[in-house]
Every structure is written in C-alpha cells, then in structure tokens.
Motif scaffolding. Sequence first.
Motif, mmCIF file in Angstrom:
data_model
loop_
_atom_site.group_PDB
_atom_site.id
_atom_site.type_symbol
_atom_site.label_atom_id
_atom_site.label_comp_id
_atom_site.label_asym_id
_atom_site.label_seq_id
_atom_site.Cartn_x
_atom_site.Cartn_y
_atom_site.Cartn_z
ATOM 1 N N LEU A 1 0.829 -1.209 0.000
ATOM 2 C CA LEU A 1 0.000 0.000 0.000
ATOM 3 C C LEU A 1 0.863 1.259 0.000
ATOM 4 O O LEU A 1 0.554 2.234 -0.710
ATOM 5 C CB LEU A 1 -0.918 -0.008 1.215
ATOM 6 N N GLU B 1 0.872 4.096 -2.898
ATOM 7 C CA GLU B 1 0.585 5.484 -2.539
ATOM 8 C C GLU B 1 1.706 6.415 -3.003
ATOM 9 O O GLU B 1 1.441 7.527 -3.496
ATOM 10 C CB GLU B 1 0.397 5.593 -1.029
ATOM 11 N N TYR C 1 -4.853 0.343 -5.776
ATOM 12 C CA TYR C 1 -4.745 0.831 -4.400
ATOM 13 C C TYR C 1 -6.076 0.688 -3.665
ATOM 14 O O TYR C 1 -6.109 0.269 -2.498
ATOM 15 C CB TYR C 1 -4.307 2.291 -4.410
ATOM 16 N N ARG D 1 -6.520 -1.696 -0.418
ATOM 17 C CA ARG D 1 -6.945 -1.034 0.812
ATOM 18 C C ARG D 1 -8.236 -1.656 1.353
ATOM 19 O O ARG D 1 -8.395 -1.831 2.576
ATOM 20 C CB ARG D 1 -7.142 0.463 0.569
ATOM 21 N N GLU E 1 -8.658 -3.428 5.054
ATOM 22 C CA GLU E 1 -9.657 -3.010 6.034
ATOM 23 C C GLU E 1 -10.531 -4.174 6.489
ATOM 24 O O GLU E 1 -11.021 -4.175 7.621
ATOM 25 C CB GLU E 1 -10.511 -1.902 5.447
#
Length: 543
Positions: free
Chosen positions: A109, A113, A159, A163, A167
């Motif tokens: 990640l 980013e 991404y 993500r 989560e």
Amino acid sequence: MAEPTRKPLRKISRPFVADGPTGVSVRDRLKGVTPEDEKVLRAVGEHMGRLASADLVRRCRDGLEHSTGTWAARKRDLTAASSSRWAGSVTSSTHDQWGLSRRAQHQHLQSLEAGIRTLRHRLSLPIGEKGSRGKPGGYRSKGEWFQKTRRLAILEERYAHVRAERETGKVSVVRGGRRLLHQRHNLTAAEKTPEQWRAEWEAARWFLTADGESAKRFGNETIRVTPDGEVSLKLPAPLAYLANAKHGRYVLASKVSFPHRGDEWRDRVAANRAVAYRIHLDVTRGRWYLDASWTRKDLPVIPLDALRAGGVIGVDTNADHLAAWLLDEYGNPIGTPRRFDYDLSGSAGHRDAQLRHALTRLLHWAKATGVQAIAIEDLDFTDSKTREKHGRKKKFRQLISGIPTSRLRARLLSMCAESGISVIAVDPAYTSMWGAEHWQKPLTTKRRPATRHYAAAVAIGRRSLGHRIRRRTAPPRQHQSDAGGHRTAQARPGDRGREGNRPRVPGPRLQGEGTGRGRNAVDQNTQDRSGSSAEHVQLMLSL
C-alpha cells in the motif's frame, strides 16, 4: 550581488551501533536415510501439511475477528488429529505466515501510494518543465503524459482494491511459495517437467517443524535429537502404527553432528534448553536436511566511544563490490584501500555464497588490522525503486535494485557477532558526493587512483567516528602572510560553534573589501551536519 540560493540539507541522523542477531540456525544433512525412514518422513510431512493448510485457511477466514477463543478452537481440532505439541507448532507457524502477509500488504500500500503521489505531481506540471529540489519535472511529450494518466488510473484502482482487502483483514498467502506457484504456468522458462514441479510443490507444502521447549528432555519433545546425534519423531495419532520405539516414537537410522556450532548445540540439548527443529527435503539433490535453531542471549553492547578508540573500517556498498578503507581514531585513512567483489547473478544460493565470501574476506582483514568496528551505511532503497519516481532512468533503477541492502545487512550483523566485531550504522546522506569532493583528489596517487567508492568509504568512516567529512583547510600560499603560516583552526568535535559561519573580518586579508563583502565571509555549506555551516574559523592577523 545577491548570493545564489542553496538547496537546504536534509536532517542527518547520528551514527549508532547496530543490534546483533537474535537467533542462531545451523543445518546438517541426514545421511543414510533408509527407504523405511523416507516413507515415514513423507507420511508425517503430508499429514501435517494438510492440517497446516486447513489451519491457515481458517486463520485467513477469521481475519480481524481472530481471538483467543478461535485460536483455542483451532488448536483443539488439530490436537485430535495429531498431538498437542504438533498443534502448537502448526498454529504458531500459521500466525507467523498471516502476520508476514499483513506486513507485506502494508508495504505494498505504501508503494502504491508513493507512485500515485508522484504521478499526480508530474501530471500537474506543464509538459517539458524541468524538476527542481529533488522533485521530478513534467513529462516530455503529450503521448507520454497520456500514457501516465492511464498508469495513474490503474494504480488508483489497485490501491483501492488492496486497501479494501486490508480493512476487512483479507491477505494473500501461499503455502509452498508464490514463486514456485507461478512456475507452474511457465515450466519451459523454469526448465522443469510437470513431474519435477509437482515433486517440489508437494515437498514445499509438507510440515515437519517442531518448536522447542525448555526444561523438556533435550529441549524438544516432538522432534528429539540426543547429544550423540540420534533423531526421533513423535508420530501423530493417526500414524502411530508406524512407530518403532516406545511411546509412539520413530527413530531414524541416520544421525547428525552439526559441524558448525556443534559444541554450542550439544551444550544446549544437554542442559534441556529449547531448540527448534525442521526437517525438509531438497528434491533437486534428493537429500534430507535437519535445521536446528534457538534464541541467543543478548550480547553485551559496547559503547560507541569505546569502538571509536581503535579506529574503524569504512565500507561503501555497491552493486558488485564492497569498497573499504581503514581509518584511525582521528579520521585519517591508513594504508591502501581494499575491494571485495561479488557476483549477484544466478540462483539465490549462488548470490548468498558470493556475499558470504566477500564478507568473510572483509572480516579477516578487520581482524588483522585490530579494529573493533566496521562502519556501513544504513541503506534502504524502498522508496527509490519505483518507475514513477525515476521515469526513464531504467539503468539507475536497476543499479539501486541490484544493491543487496537487506541481505547484506543481515549477513554482516550475523557474521560480525561471531567474530566479535561491532557494526556502526551511519546516515548515507551525501557520503558519495562529499567523499568525492573532499577526498578523491587528495587520496589519488600515480600508482593508486582513488575511485568515488573509496572516497565514499572514507566519508562513511569519518562520520562513524564523529568527525566531519570535510578535510582540514590548507594553509595560505607562500606569498601570503609569513610564508605559509596561520593555518585555519581545527576545532575539536565537542567545541561549540565549530559548525558556525566564518566571521566577517575586514582588512588587508580581504584585499580592500568592506566588512561582510568577502567571498568566504558567509555560509560555506560543505560539511556533513544538517542545518549548519562550515567550521568556525578565527583568523590570526599578523601585525
């Protein structure tokens, strides 16, 4: 005339003594394995491998809802199909795999980013605009700009997907290894037949690992190795009929001795201290191996000042060699530099052997010189390998990727701990640039040209000793003031103001220039301290 603006120096960390390894692992070959022994090892490995795969599936399904209750339920189910100690080893390995995948997901990640941030910055600039202050500029053409917009959309979608998985606690993990899994789809490039791949895949998914227990007989109840090298296994409950010894155990015909660290291993098992074992098969060679590992006690930490007293060896890490130079406690290079080459092409085993050989020669030289520490850069190129940051600089990205930073660091720490030599890690900022600027030319002779790498090694060593990279300023020329007198002052490392600005002194030395107008009267940022200027110099004017 206004002075040109200078790029601000980034903050430079202080050197520190790197921590040594926390564990030890040794390996020995199981020679003389009989067909009956191999049959039992394969049966136990396959059975426990299936249980480990099922347990990993359950752990991944639990995700973030994992608790002590779910862990206890999994262990109870495994105990019924094996034993309590086998179940403990399986669950421990499962948690390690899940945690490693979770950390890798976080790093992925961060990489995505960073790429998205760089692409957005470059797309916001006009086409053809040059970069400044370490930031890349705009793209060269409209075609490249359009292609990068497509690339940005792909990274943003990827991404968002990763993500969302993080989560929800979803991870991607493969028992047996993702590299081996991908080889199944291209066996021609891997130079393997389907039968060979299948044999390696099944052997990689076996589970023959047992954690150690202190105060138990010989430090392990599941895979027990006596001080004289006899190996025995506690068979799982469904395979108890294969036992050839009491209490459901199977004793192998082959013995081990552990030539490397054998005395240390025997001392541990004789004292019933915990030792973990792992049995695995090298399918290519057709050989069985036994690994023994244990946690080592904390080594005494030697203060940094004590390590500096005998000088250090500065080492510059490169893609194909290590450049090293010996420095005394005052930061002066001594003798001739050394170069330790290695070849990182070929298989993983070949690369590891090359690193070990280069580091062995380095440590032999360090012992011969009598130094107590080796200084090396604390390198981490995680954010510098992306194609979005360096664009078309493919060779530069390949150069950075080729430097074995993490592997060399781990090997060096482990080998130095056994040799009684400490490792001082320094900030890598500006070492190559300032080393070439201040040390490459003075160290070059007709018979020994000093390269940038050797100069960087000197800069690394001086930073580890607490000295500035900048050399002492030379005296004035013979026709100025008393034929070579009034050498500029060399402040001690602890003196306050040693990195301050040179005072503005008017007079005949500045050849009639007024106060504050001298060329050398202001900031001279050629040192290795962040946010500070050149050494404080006090000119003694002769009357």
